[in-house]
Enzyme design. Sequence first.
Site, mmCIF file in Angstrom:
data_model
loop_
_atom_site.group_PDB
_atom_site.id
_atom_site.type_symbol
_atom_site.label_atom_id
_atom_site.label_comp_id
_atom_site.label_asym_id
_atom_site.label_seq_id
_atom_site.Cartn_x
_atom_site.Cartn_y
_atom_site.Cartn_z
ATOM 1 N N GLU A 156 -13.451 5.031 6.196
ATOM 2 C CA GLU A 156 -12.490 5.595 7.304
ATOM 3 C C GLU A 156 -13.020 5.287 8.848
ATOM 4 O OE1 GLU A 156 -9.324 5.372 8.365
ATOM 5 O OE2 GLU A 156 -8.640 7.138 7.279
ATOM 6 N N TYR B 11 1.088 -0.939 -0.089
ATOM 7 C CA TYR B 11 0.350 -0.178 -0.046
ATOM 8 C C TYR B 11 0.880 1.432 -0.481
ATOM 9 C CZ TYR B 11 -3.426 3.257 2.117
ATOM 10 O OH TYR B 11 -3.719 4.351 1.881
ATOM 11 N N ASP C 104 -0.596 15.809 6.227
ATOM 12 C CA ASP C 104 -1.520 15.014 5.073
ATOM 13 C C ASP C 104 -2.572 15.453 5.391
ATOM 14 O OD1 ASP C 104 -2.640 13.054 3.611
ATOM 15 O OD2 ASP C 104 -3.115 12.211 5.819
ATOM 16 N N HIS D 176 -7.644 4.421 -4.248
ATOM 17 C CA HIS D 176 -8.750 5.083 -3.582
ATOM 18 C C HIS D 176 -9.078 6.063 -3.378
ATOM 19 C CE1 HIS D 176 -7.024 6.130 0.388
ATOM 20 N NE2 HIS D 176 -6.162 4.981 0.717
ATOM 21 N N CYS E 129 -5.907 13.846 7.263
ATOM 22 C CA CYS E 129 -6.240 12.713 7.388
ATOM 23 C C CYS E 129 -7.198 12.259 7.802
ATOM 24 C CB CYS E 129 -4.999 12.964 8.810
ATOM 25 S SG CYS E 129 -4.713 10.814 9.833
ATOM 26 N N ASP F 79 -3.278 5.368 -2.567
ATOM 27 C CA ASP F 79 -4.122 6.610 -1.402
ATOM 28 C C ASP F 79 -4.127 7.562 -2.367
ATOM 29 O OD1 ASP F 79 -5.136 7.907 -0.230
ATOM 30 O OD2 ASP F 79 -4.048 8.643 1.037
ATOM 31 N N ARG G 59 -13.337 5.358 -0.751
ATOM 32 C CA ARG G 59 -13.452 5.978 1.069
ATOM 33 C C ARG G 59 -14.534 6.722 1.445
ATOM 34 N NH1 ARG G 59 -8.007 8.119 4.225
ATOM 35 N NH2 ARG G 59 -9.482 10.059 5.023
ATOM 36 N N ASN H 164 -9.021 -0.200 7.447
ATOM 37 C CA ASN H 164 -7.491 0.922 7.961
ATOM 38 C C ASN H 164 -7.126 0.603 9.053
ATOM 39 O OD1 ASN H 164 -5.545 2.346 7.736
ATOM 40 N ND2 ASN H 164 -7.030 4.419 7.765
ATOM 41 N N ASP I 77 -5.728 10.271 -2.722
ATOM 42 C CA ASP I 77 -6.325 11.530 -2.047
ATOM 43 C C ASP I 77 -7.743 11.462 -2.548
ATOM 44 O OD1 ASP I 77 -3.845 11.586 0.100
ATOM 45 O OD2 ASP I 77 -3.812 13.685 -0.471
ATOM 46 N N GLU J 268 -11.055 9.415 -1.771
ATOM 47 C CA GLU J 268 -12.294 9.668 -0.770
ATOM 48 C C GLU J 268 -13.366 11.055 -0.804
ATOM 49 O OE1 GLU J 268 -8.968 11.960 1.964
ATOM 50 O OE2 GLU J 268 -8.539 10.414 0.652
#
Length: 305
Positions: free
Chosen positions: A194, A51, A65, A119, A129, A92, A164, A216, A94, A121
């Site tokens: 998440e 990942y 982040d 992914h 984050c 990731d 996500r 996660n 974002d 989100e």
Amino acid sequence: MPGLIAAATSATDKRIAFRLGLASGSIQRLPGAINPLTAKLIQEIGFEGAYVSGGAFSASMGLPDIGLTTLTEVATHSAQIARVTDLPVLVDADTGFGEPMSAARTVTVLEDCGVAGLHLEDQVNPKRCGHLDGKAIVSTDEMVRRLRAAVSARRDPNFVICARTDAAGIDGIDAAVDRAKSYAAAGADLIFTEALHTEADFEKFRAAVDIPLLANMTEFGKSQLIPAQTLEDIGYNAVIYPVTTLRLAMGAIESGLREIHATGTQSGMVPRMQTRSRLYELLEYERYNEFDSGIFNFTIGEART
């Protein structure tokens, strides 16, 4: 010599393996790879995938982040990791680095990097984050547009698009379930919820959503650290350990630097270090030596006139 300078497995085959793994009934464990060398170790130890964490990557650049990294930076980093491993790599991405058209471009760029999936989100762009408070999410309709754009841009049908949602920590688990169903209808192959808190939360989400799910397991966050076998028993298909390797490395680095600063030598830490021979083994130095001698041990005969 296949698998020497680059992985022997094609991007297509890695994507097929990832999809088969998600459908296998066995949980796919994806530790965070903070660099290509870590990805090689993840493969050697026997995990099912690797990942690329946005949080770990931004931290490695000395940044929080909060959406400061760019698609180009993430793509370059991800390509370096995917190049050296036969494992599928999930990235990731974002919020897709912008509006729906940017999410579409993100899919094409990361496909070209050789990763197995990404992914996206539903946070407002720029994001923060997922285990921080004060997050904001876009409407379900806006996220559906983001996902539809991403799905429409996909050229390899085996490339996995994961959605996500951060809704559980803002509007509750029921709202997150509703979003997950909408995201699946928009074409998402995998759902990542998440910041669920307890094992019961993970069970509730699994019971309500009937497509593959990703958990996660990040340290120091809002989620209880649940063993992979328990997640598999609940019915989860994949689990990520996004920042674990960075935290392990930085903990050791900080401790070591403080000891050198205090004592003027690293001699007391040598037994805790990876040895030169182990590093060379992981890098497969011997195979490179064989490759060199096999290529450059020829002689040139006299030219004929």
